[in-house]
Scaffold this motif. Structure first.
Motif, PDB file in Angstrom:
ATOM      1  N   UNK A  41      -5.909 -42.181  13.090  1.00  0.00           N
ATOM      2  CA  UNK A  41      -4.781 -41.488  12.496  1.00  0.00           C
ATOM      3  C   UNK A  41      -3.562 -41.584  13.388  1.00  0.00           C
ATOM      4  N   UNK A  42      -2.435 -41.175  12.861  1.00  0.00           N
ATOM      5  CA  UNK A  42      -1.187 -41.230  13.643  1.00  0.00           C
ATOM      6  C   UNK A  42      -0.248 -40.134  13.176  1.00  0.00           C
ATOM      7  N   UNK A  43       0.723 -39.838  13.999  1.00  0.00           N
ATOM      8  CA  UNK A  43       1.775 -38.879  13.677  1.00  0.00           C
ATOM      9  C   UNK A  43       3.095 -39.413  14.216  1.00  0.00           C
ATOM     10  N   UNK A  44       4.153 -39.132  13.502  1.00  0.00           N
ATOM     11  CA  UNK A  44       5.467 -39.663  13.877  1.00  0.00           C
ATOM     12  C   UNK A  44       6.040 -38.999  15.122  1.00  0.00           C
ATOM     13  N   UNK A  45       5.835 -37.702  15.265  1.00  0.00           N
ATOM     14  CA  UNK A  45       6.405 -36.981  16.400  1.00  0.00           C
ATOM     15  C   UNK A  45       5.353 -36.020  16.943  1.00  0.00           C
ATOM     16  N   UNK A  46       4.784 -36.363  18.081  1.00  0.00           N
ATOM     17  CA  UNK A  46       3.675 -35.593  18.623  1.00  0.00           C
ATOM     18  C   UNK A  46       3.659 -35.725  20.140  1.00  0.00           C
ATOM     19  N   UNK A  47       2.607 -35.209  20.762  1.00  0.00           N
ATOM     20  CA  UNK A  47       2.446 -35.342  22.212  1.00  0.00           C
ATOM     21  C   UNK A  47       1.110 -36.009  22.529  1.00  0.00           C
ATOM     22  N   UNK A  48       0.996 -36.480  23.742  1.00  0.00           N
ATOM     23  CA  UNK A  48      -0.240 -37.122  24.178  1.00  0.00           C
ATOM     24  C   UNK A  48      -1.419 -36.145  24.103  1.00  0.00           C
ATOM     25  N   UNK A  49      -1.217 -34.918  24.564  1.00  0.00           N
ATOM     26  CA  UNK A  49      -2.305 -33.934  24.532  1.00  0.00           C
ATOM     27  C   UNK A  49      -2.773 -33.654  23.107  1.00  0.00           C
ATOM     28  N   UNK A  50      -1.836 -33.542  22.179  1.00  0.00           N
ATOM     29  CA  UNK A  50      -2.224 -33.311  20.779  1.00  0.00           C
ATOM     30  C   UNK A  50      -3.066 -34.453  20.242  1.00  0.00           C
ATOM     31  N   UNK A  51      -2.708 -35.683  20.579  1.00  0.00           N
ATOM     32  CA  UNK A  51      -3.460 -36.828  20.066  1.00  0.00           C
ATOM     33  C   UNK A  51      -4.854 -36.901  20.698  1.00  0.00           C
ATOM     34  N   UNK A  52      -4.947 -36.552  21.980  1.00  0.00           N
ATOM     35  CA  UNK A  52      -6.262 -36.514  22.641  1.00  0.00           C
ATOM     36  C   UNK A  52      -7.167 -35.487  21.964  1.00  0.00           C
ATOM     37  N   UNK A  53      -6.638 -34.294  21.727  1.00  0.00           N
ATOM     38  CA  UNK A  53      -7.423 -33.241  21.083  1.00  0.00           C
ATOM     39  C   UNK A  53      -7.739 -33.590  19.629  1.00  0.00           C
ATOM     40  N   UNK A  54      -6.780 -34.159  18.930  1.00  0.00           N
ATOM     41  CA  UNK A  54      -6.995 -34.521  17.525  1.00  0.00           C
ATOM     42  C   UNK A  54      -8.122 -35.537  17.403  1.00  0.00           C
ATOM     43  N   UNK A  55      -8.195 -36.493  18.320  1.00  0.00           N
ATOM     44  CA  UNK A  55      -9.270 -37.488  18.281  1.00  0.00           C
ATOM     45  C   UNK A  55     -10.634 -36.814  18.397  1.00  0.00           C
ATOM     46  N   UNK A  56     -10.763 -35.886  19.331  1.00  0.00           N
ATOM     47  CA  UNK A  56     -12.040 -35.190  19.516  1.00  0.00           C
ATOM     48  C   UNK A  56     -12.366 -34.310  18.313  1.00  0.00           C
ATOM     49  N   UNK A  57     -11.386 -33.577  17.827  1.00  0.00           N
ATOM     50  CA  UNK A  57     -11.612 -32.684  16.686  1.00  0.00           C
ATOM     51  C   UNK A  57     -11.991 -33.480  15.444  1.00  0.00           C
ATOM     52  N   UNK A  58     -11.276 -34.547  15.156  1.00  0.00           N
ATOM     53  CA  UNK A  58     -11.572 -35.337  13.968  1.00  0.00           C
ATOM     54  C   UNK A  58     -12.907 -36.065  14.098  1.00  0.00           C
ATOM     55  N   UNK A  59     -13.249 -36.488  15.316  1.00  0.00           N
ATOM     56  CA  UNK A  59     -14.560 -37.094  15.529  1.00  0.00           C
ATOM     57  C   UNK A  59     -15.678 -36.109  15.251  1.00  0.00           C
ATOM     58  N   UNK A  60     -15.540 -34.888  15.769  1.00  0.00           N
ATOM     59  CA  UNK A  60     -16.544 -33.856  15.509  1.00  0.00           C
ATOM     60  C   UNK A  60     -16.573 -33.480  14.032  1.00  0.00           C
ATOM     61  N   UNK A  61     -15.423 -33.441  13.401  1.00  0.00           N
ATOM     62  CA  UNK A  61     -15.335 -33.090  11.989  1.00  0.00           C
ATOM     63  C   UNK A  61     -15.998 -34.136  11.090  1.00  0.00           C
ATOM     64  N   UNK A  62     -16.071 -35.366  11.556  1.00  0.00           N
ATOM     65  CA  UNK A  62     -16.672 -36.443  10.756  1.00  0.00           C
ATOM     66  C   UNK A  62     -18.192 -36.352  10.694  1.00  0.00           C
ATOM     67  N   UNK A  63     -18.798 -35.574  11.575  1.00  0.00           N
ATOM     68  CA  UNK A  63     -20.257 -35.379  11.529  1.00  0.00           C
ATOM     69  C   UNK A  63     -20.527 -34.368  10.422  1.00  0.00           C
ATOM     70  N   UNK A  64     -21.268 -34.784   9.410  1.00  0.00           N
ATOM     71  CA  UNK A  64     -21.384 -33.987   8.195  1.00  0.00           C
ATOM     72  C   UNK A  64     -22.590 -33.050   8.147  1.00  0.00           C
TER      73      UNK A  64
END
Length: 108
Positions: A41-64
Motif C-alpha cells: 500500500x501507499x499514501x501520498x503524505x505520510x511519515x516513515x514511522x506510520x508506514x513501518x507500523x502500517x506494514x505490521x498492522x496490515x500484515x497481522x490483519x491479513x491473517x484470517x
C-alpha cells in the motif's frame, strides 16, 4: 527440519517514506507452509514511522484465523516499541477480563 509448528504464519514487513513527511509505502510478505502472499500500500503524505507500523498492522490483519505468528519487523526501533507496548496493553486487558467486553462489542 525446523522445530516451528506446521501452522505458523511468518510475516516480513517494511515501510518507508521518500521524505519525512512525504509520499510513502509499505509492504508485508506472509508465508504459511508452501504459500506466500504479498500485500502492499501507499499514501501520498505520510511519515516513515506510520508506514513501518502500517506494514505490521496490515500484515497481522491479513491473517484470517487464530494461529501462531512470527512477525519480523524491519529496522525501525520505534515500530518495535510501539507494537510491543500495544501487545502488552492488550494482554493486560485480557488478563483483567476486559477482553470479554471487546468480544461482545465486536461480535466475536
Amino acid at each position: 527440519m525446523t522445530d516451528q509448528p506446521d501452522n505458523l504464519v511468518t510475516i516480513f514487513t517494511d515501510g518507508s517514506c521518500l521524505s519525512n513527511p512525504g509520499p510513502g509505502g509499505w509492504a508485508a510478505v506472509l508465508r504459511w507452509r508452501d504459500n506466500e502472499k504479498e500485500i502492499v500500500g501507499h499514501e501520498a503524505n505520510t511519515t516513515n514511522n506510520r508506514m513501518e507500523l502500517k506494514a505490521a498492522i496490515m500484515g497481522l490483519n491479513a491473517v484470517t484465523r487464530a494461529m501462531p505468528i512470527a512477525l519480523h519487523l524491519t529496522r525501525s526501533a520505534f515500530s518495535i516499541r510501539m507494537l510491543l507496548g500495544l501487545f502488552e496493553r492488550l494482554l493486560g486487558f485480557y488478563s483483567k477480563g476486559f477482553w470479554v467486553l471487546f468480544e461482545r462489542l465486536l461480535g466475536w
